[in-house]
Motif scaffolding. Structure first.
Motif, PDB file in Angstrom:
ATOM      1  N   LEU A  48      -2.977   3.733  -0.379  1.00 34.11           N
ATOM      2  CA  LEU A  48      -2.501   2.373  -0.596  1.00 34.11           C
ATOM      3  C   LEU A  48      -3.458   1.445   0.145  1.00 34.11           C
ATOM      4  CD1 LEU A  48       1.357   2.655  -0.011  1.00 34.11           C
ATOM      5  CD2 LEU A  48       0.196   2.413  -2.199  1.00 34.11           C
ATOM      6  N   PRO A  49      -3.678   0.241  -0.347  1.00 34.07           N
ATOM      7  CA  PRO A  49      -4.511  -0.705   0.411  1.00 34.07           C
ATOM      8  C   PRO A  49      -3.792  -1.119   1.686  1.00 34.07           C
ATOM      9  CG  PRO A  49      -3.435  -1.822  -1.422  1.00 34.07           C
ATOM     10  CD  PRO A  49      -3.154  -0.359  -1.592  1.00 34.07           C
ATOM     11  N   TRP A  50      -4.522  -1.769   2.582  1.00 38.56           N
ATOM     12  CA  TRP A  50      -3.915  -2.240   3.822  1.00 38.56           C
ATOM     13  C   TRP A  50      -2.922  -3.352   3.490  1.00 38.56           C
ATOM     14  CZ3 TRP A  50      -3.572  -0.516   8.616  1.00 38.56           C
ATOM     15  CH2 TRP A  50      -3.069  -1.375   9.597  1.00 38.56           C
ATOM     16  N   LEU A  51      -1.647  -3.126   3.830  1.00 41.62           N
ATOM     17  CA  LEU A  51      -0.574  -4.042   3.462  1.00 41.62           C
ATOM     18  C   LEU A  51       0.121  -4.679   4.662  1.00 41.62           C
ATOM     19  CD1 LEU A  51       0.942  -1.693   0.735  1.00 41.62           C
ATOM     20  CD2 LEU A  51      -0.381  -3.763   0.298  1.00 41.62           C
ATOM     21  N   ALA A  52      -0.049  -4.104   5.837  1.00 43.10           N
ATOM     22  CA  ALA A  52       0.667  -4.589   7.014  1.00 43.10           C
ATOM     23  C   ALA A  52       0.341  -6.059   7.298  1.00 43.10           C
ATOM     24  CB  ALA A  52       0.312  -3.734   8.227  1.00 43.10           C
ATOM     25  N   ASN A  53       1.393  -6.854   7.453  1.00 40.18           N
ATOM     26  CA  ASN A  53       1.270  -8.276   7.766  1.00 40.18           C
ATOM     27  C   ASN A  53       0.584  -9.092   6.675  1.00 40.18           C
ATOM     28  OD1 ASN A  53       2.519  -8.167  10.417  1.00 40.18           O
ATOM     29  ND2 ASN A  53       0.653  -7.094  11.087  1.00 40.18           N
ATOM     30  N   HIS A  54       0.632  -8.577   5.455  1.00 42.37           N
ATOM     31  CA  HIS A  54       0.094  -9.321   4.312  1.00 42.37           C
ATOM     32  C   HIS A  54       1.176  -9.421   3.236  1.00 42.37           C
ATOM     33  CE1 HIS A  54      -4.139  -9.729   5.501  1.00 42.37           C
ATOM     34  NE2 HIS A  54      -4.016  -8.541   6.052  1.00 42.37           N
ATOM     35  N   GLY A  55       2.279 -10.061   3.598  1.00 41.93           N
ATOM     36  CA  GLY A  55       3.371 -10.238   2.649  1.00 41.93           C
ATOM     37  C   GLY A  55       4.320  -9.054   2.657  1.00 41.93           C
ATOM     38  N   ARG A  56       5.485  -9.272   2.105  1.00 38.61           N
ATOM     39  CA  ARG A  56       6.503  -8.226   2.074  1.00 38.61           C
ATOM     40  C   ARG A  56       6.990  -7.943   0.660  1.00 38.61           C
ATOM     41  NH1 ARG A  56       9.461  -5.818   6.500  1.00 38.61           N
ATOM     42  NH2 ARG A  56      10.672  -4.137   5.539  1.00 38.61           N
ATOM     43  N   TRP A  57       7.378  -8.975  -0.064  1.00 42.87           N
ATOM     44  CA  TRP A  57       7.963  -8.805  -1.388  1.00 42.87           C
ATOM     45  C   TRP A  57       7.545  -9.974  -2.266  1.00 42.87           C
ATOM     46  CZ3 TRP A  57      10.660  -5.154  -3.986  1.00 42.87           C
ATOM     47  CH2 TRP A  57      11.299  -5.547  -5.160  1.00 42.87           C
ATOM     48  N   PRO A  58       7.241  -9.774  -3.548  1.00 44.82           N
ATOM     49  CA  PRO A  58       7.329  -8.522  -4.308  1.00 44.82           C
ATOM     50  C   PRO A  58       6.158  -7.568  -4.104  1.00 44.82           C
ATOM     51  CG  PRO A  58       6.600 -10.281  -5.743  1.00 44.82           C
ATOM     52  CD  PRO A  58       6.904 -10.920  -4.425  1.00 44.82           C
ATOM     53  N   VAL A  59       5.064  -8.069  -3.510  1.00 39.83           N
ATOM     54  CA  VAL A  59       3.933  -7.186  -3.201  1.00 39.83           C
ATOM     55  C   VAL A  59       3.603  -7.353  -1.730  1.00 39.83           C
ATOM     56  CG1 VAL A  59       1.573  -6.532  -3.777  1.00 39.83           C
ATOM     57  CG2 VAL A  59       3.036  -7.535  -5.530  1.00 39.83           C
ATOM     58  N   GLY A  60       3.394  -6.255  -1.064  1.00 40.96           N
ATOM     59  CA  GLY A  60       3.081  -6.283   0.354  1.00 40.96           C
ATOM     60  C   GLY A  60       3.634  -5.039   1.015  1.00 40.96           C
ATOM     61  N   GLU A  61       4.217  -5.209   2.192  1.00 37.06           N
ATOM     62  CA  GLU A  61       4.656  -4.055   2.967  1.00 37.06           C
ATOM     63  C   GLU A  61       5.724  -3.237   2.251  1.00 37.06           C
ATOM     64  OE1 GLU A  61       5.513  -4.619   7.131  1.00 37.06           O
ATOM     65  OE2 GLU A  61       4.103  -6.291   7.252  1.00 37.06           O
ATOM     66  N   GLU A  62       6.532  -3.872   1.422  1.00 41.03           N
ATOM     67  CA  GLU A  62       7.562  -3.129   0.671  1.00 41.03           C
ATOM     68  C   GLU A  62       6.945  -1.978  -0.122  1.00 41.03           C
ATOM     69  OE1 GLU A  62      11.588  -2.542  -0.790  1.00 41.03           O
ATOM     70  OE2 GLU A  62      10.792  -3.772   0.835  1.00 41.03           O
ATOM     71  N   TRP A  63       5.770  -2.188  -0.642  1.00 39.80           N
ATOM     72  CA  TRP A  63       5.045  -1.161  -1.403  1.00 39.80           C
ATOM     73  C   TRP A  63       4.792   0.060  -0.519  1.00 39.80           C
ATOM     74  CZ3 TRP A  63      -0.468  -2.448  -3.706  1.00 39.80           C
ATOM     75  CH2 TRP A  63      -0.887  -1.397  -4.529  1.00 39.80           C
TER      76      TRP A  63
ATOM     77  N   LEU B 213     -15.711  -4.565   4.556  1.00 38.17           N
ATOM     78  CA  LEU B 213     -15.161  -3.400   3.868  1.00 38.17           C
ATOM     79  C   LEU B 213     -13.782  -3.685   3.283  1.00 38.17           C
ATOM     80  CD1 LEU B 213     -16.303  -0.548   6.290  1.00 38.17           C
ATOM     81  CD2 LEU B 213     -17.166  -1.021   3.990  1.00 38.17           C
ATOM     82  N   MET B 214     -12.982  -4.485   3.980  1.00 37.89           N
ATOM     83  CA  MET B 214     -11.677  -4.862   3.438  1.00 37.89           C
ATOM     84  C   MET B 214     -11.839  -5.744   2.195  1.00 37.89           C
ATOM     85  SD  MET B 214      -9.220  -3.487   5.259  1.00 37.89           S
ATOM     86  CE  MET B 214      -7.766  -4.528   5.303  1.00 37.89           C
ATOM     87  N   THR B 215     -12.851  -6.589   2.197  1.00 39.00           N
ATOM     88  CA  THR B 215     -13.148  -7.390   1.009  1.00 39.00           C
ATOM     89  C   THR B 215     -13.481  -6.508  -0.175  1.00 39.00           C
ATOM     90  OG1 THR B 215     -14.074  -9.118   2.442  1.00 39.00           O
ATOM     91  CG2 THR B 215     -14.593  -9.259   0.097  1.00 39.00           C
ATOM     92  N   LEU B 216     -14.191  -5.405   0.091  1.00 41.52           N
ATOM     93  CA  LEU B 216     -14.730  -4.555  -0.965  1.00 41.52           C
ATOM     94  C   LEU B 216     -13.754  -3.492  -1.452  1.00 41.52           C
ATOM     95  CD1 LEU B 216     -18.260  -3.978   0.610  1.00 41.52           C
ATOM     96  CD2 LEU B 216     -17.700  -5.501  -1.289  1.00 41.52           C
ATOM     97  N   SER B 217     -12.511  -3.508  -0.982  1.00 42.79           N
ATOM     98  CA  SER B 217     -11.534  -2.520  -1.441  1.00 42.79           C
ATOM     99  C   SER B 217     -11.463  -2.495  -2.963  1.00 42.79           C
ATOM    100  CB  SER B 217     -10.156  -2.855  -0.871  1.00 42.79           C
ATOM    101  OG  SER B 217      -9.160  -2.072  -1.479  1.00 42.79           O
ATOM    102  N   SER B 218     -11.488  -1.303  -3.539  1.00 39.52           N
ATOM    103  CA  SER B 218     -11.436  -1.182  -5.005  1.00 39.52           C
ATOM    104  C   SER B 218     -10.094  -1.617  -5.563  1.00 39.52           C
ATOM    105  CB  SER B 218     -11.718   0.264  -5.419  1.00 39.52           C
ATOM    106  OG  SER B 218     -10.621   1.113  -5.124  1.00 39.52           O
ATOM    107  N   ASP B 219      -9.079  -1.739  -4.706  1.00 34.58           N
ATOM    108  CA  ASP B 219      -7.749  -2.113  -5.178  1.00 34.58           C
ATOM    109  C   ASP B 219      -7.719  -3.516  -5.766  1.00 34.58           C
ATOM    110  OD1 ASP B 219      -5.925   0.182  -4.046  1.00 34.58           O
ATOM    111  OD2 ASP B 219      -7.296  -0.359  -2.439  1.00 34.58           O
TER     112      ASP B 219
END
Length: 512
Positions: A10-25, A435-441
């Motif tokens: 999963l891409p890095w999600l911590a502290n980048h939103g919760r719902w509908p996309v973010g840490e909930e995922w 590197l976070m910018t370049l995530s394939s996600d």
């Protein structure tokens, strides 16, 4: 020999939103996939099963499974799940003058309450202090082969060769630090390959990697050394893998299984079975566990038959014992397909009973399931089996931003290296954000129109961070650059072992 390969990411999600996309995922996947899949592996290990599968854990996912914020939030998420189950279990239907039990939602609530309680107990016992110890125990027991990968899951063929080499080596360092083992095999992000990447792999100590079946023109019955290297490419057998899941069909779409998309919005639970492909959510039938279990056994039997038939036919075709590899995202099992972890364990127990030898990619290599060398062309496991998802017209703007960010980052880091060849936390953070910018996600989500706005925002955020730090550093505003680097580092708090001094600048033009 049969090999099951799972790719956990999963891409890095911590502290980048919760719902509908973010840490909930993350927490949904953790509870529905990672917990039950590892519970199954622990049971297999306890029963003496070894070399069961090759399991990829990307560094960015491993970081989240160890992150204190994620661990605390996951515990709270499981408790909230249990509370929602309890509320559904005692829910009453308001008929105007009286309140009476609502049997279907009460039954669902009771099931969910018990499932959440079991997940909480499992989390407290096995996960509460991070995932690394649990993953390491599976490696040490010989139950799995650990596959590594580059930091932050970049689409490697589009990277500057210097950054491609750096992200791979840093990813292998990260795995060794977490799991006390340096992976010999990798799952390259998106199974992406460009000619010459095998040289990067060989130089980094990687002995084998995965490609999709069409990269080997469908001839996946043996691994193949690539070019003049000793690095082996193993191909995913689509005939067998697509029995489970394909772009159009697969077991999870069976009418009896729990439907992923339909929610009871009062309690946030999933009450329905698939019912049918063209049936709307409101018209789907209630989920019935007994019905699902009957379908599950049929799909276990079907898969075993498919693997056995494929091994026999491929062995006859090539005139020697063949190798079949089925490969999937780990998150398919549980998160997307509720019954998936049960199916997975049942298959691994049933394969030896059917006379099928099970082994990892490492086992296959060691036991000689390797054919003649092959030259590979550009490929991925995305749409069209090429690179269009990550550099097609829909994401042209993201490709341009990535190129600009990489150019700025490498120029700044090289300049700072020339000035002060010591550990430099500003350069470290520039490379983290790059590197976070370049995530394939991010381009994947945009191309597939799944939370595209979220993906663009994430890429823009990390690109801005990179440029902001580089600008301050290039202007000689050292204290500002240091402050910005520290603040952005604190925002995500990941990859503390990344060291910009390991970025190689010499002979960059001559690298593949």
């Amino acid at each position: 020999m049969f090999t099951l390969v799972l790719h956990s990411h999963l891409p890095w999600l911590a502290n980048h939103g919760r719902w509908p996309v973010g840490e909930e995922w993350l927490y949904q996947s953790w509870a529905a996939s990672y917990q039950p899949v590892f519970a199954a592996l622990r049971r297999l290990a306890a029963d003496g099963f070894t070399n069961q599968l090759s399991l990829g854990i990307t560094p960015v996912l491993a970081a989240q499974l160890d992150d204190p914020h994620c661990l605390t939030s996951m515990y709270e998420w499981l408790a909230d799940w249990q509370l929602r189950g309890a509320e559904a279990a005692i829910s009453r239907e308001d008929t105007g003058s009286t309140a009476r039990p609502t049997s279907s939602i009460n039954e669902l609530g009771t099931r969910e309450y018990r499932a959440a309680a079991a997940a909480l107990s499992d989390f407290e016992k096995h996960w509460r202090h991070g995932g690394s110890a649990l993953i390491r125990s599976m490696v040490d027991s010989g139950t799995i082969e650990l596959l590594g990968g580059p930091l932050a899951h970049p689409f490697a063929p589009l990277l500057d060769p210097r950054l491609r080499d750096f992200s791979l080596r840093e990813g292998l360092y990260d795995a060794e630090a977490r799991f006390s083992t340096r992976p010999q095999g990798i799952w390259a992000p998106e199974c992406a390959y460009a000619p010459g990447m095998e040289s990067d792999y060989e130089a980094a100590g990687v002995r084998h990697f995965m490609v999709d079946g069409p990269a080997l023109h469908g001839d996946t019955s043996l691994g193949r050394t690539v070019g003049t290297s000793d690095v082996v490419a193993f191909g995913r057998d689509l005939q067998v893998s697509y029995r489970v899941w394909s772009p159009k069909s697969g077991y999870p779409g069976h009418s009896a299984y729990r439907d992923f998309h339909t929610y009871d919005h009062q309690f946030g639970l999933k009450p329905a079975r698939v019912t049918g492909r063209t049936v709307s959510g409101a018209d789907k039938k209630p989920y019935e566990p007994a019905r699902a279990q009957a379908a599950l056994q049929g799909h276990v039997d079907d898969f075993i038959t498919s693997v056995r038939d494929r091994l026999i036919s491929e062995s006859e075709r090539i005139g020697r014992p063949a190798h079949v590899v089925a490969a999937f995202d780990t998150e398919l099992f549980g998160h997307w397909w509720h019954e998936g972890p049960q199916w997975l364990e049942a298959v691994l127990r049933a394969l030896p009973e059917a006379g099928i030898t099970v082994g990892t990619l490492q086992t296959a290599r060691d036991e000689g399931y390797v054919g003649n060398p092959v030259e590979l062309s550009e490929s991925s496991w995305g749409s069209g089996k090429d690179w269009r998802v990550w550099n097609g017209p829909v994401v042209d703007d993201l490709v341009q931003i990535n190129a600009e960010v990489v150019s700025a980052a490498l120029a700044t880091v090289q300049k700072r290296r020339d000035q002060q060849p010591v550990r430099d936390h500003v350069s470290d953070q520039i490379l983290r954000e790059t590197l976070m910018t370049l995530s394939s996600d991010w381009p994947f989500m945009v191309s597939k129109e799944t939370a595209a706005d979220y993906a663009r925002n994430r890429l823009y955020t990390h690109a801005h961070a990179t440029r902001e730090i580089c600008d301050a550093a290039d202007r000689g505003r050292e204290s500002v650059a240091a402050q910005l680097a520290a603040q952005w580092n604190r925002a995500d708090n990941l990859f503390p072992g990344l060291d910009a001094r390991r970025l190689t600048f010499l002979d960059a033009v001559d690298r593949p």
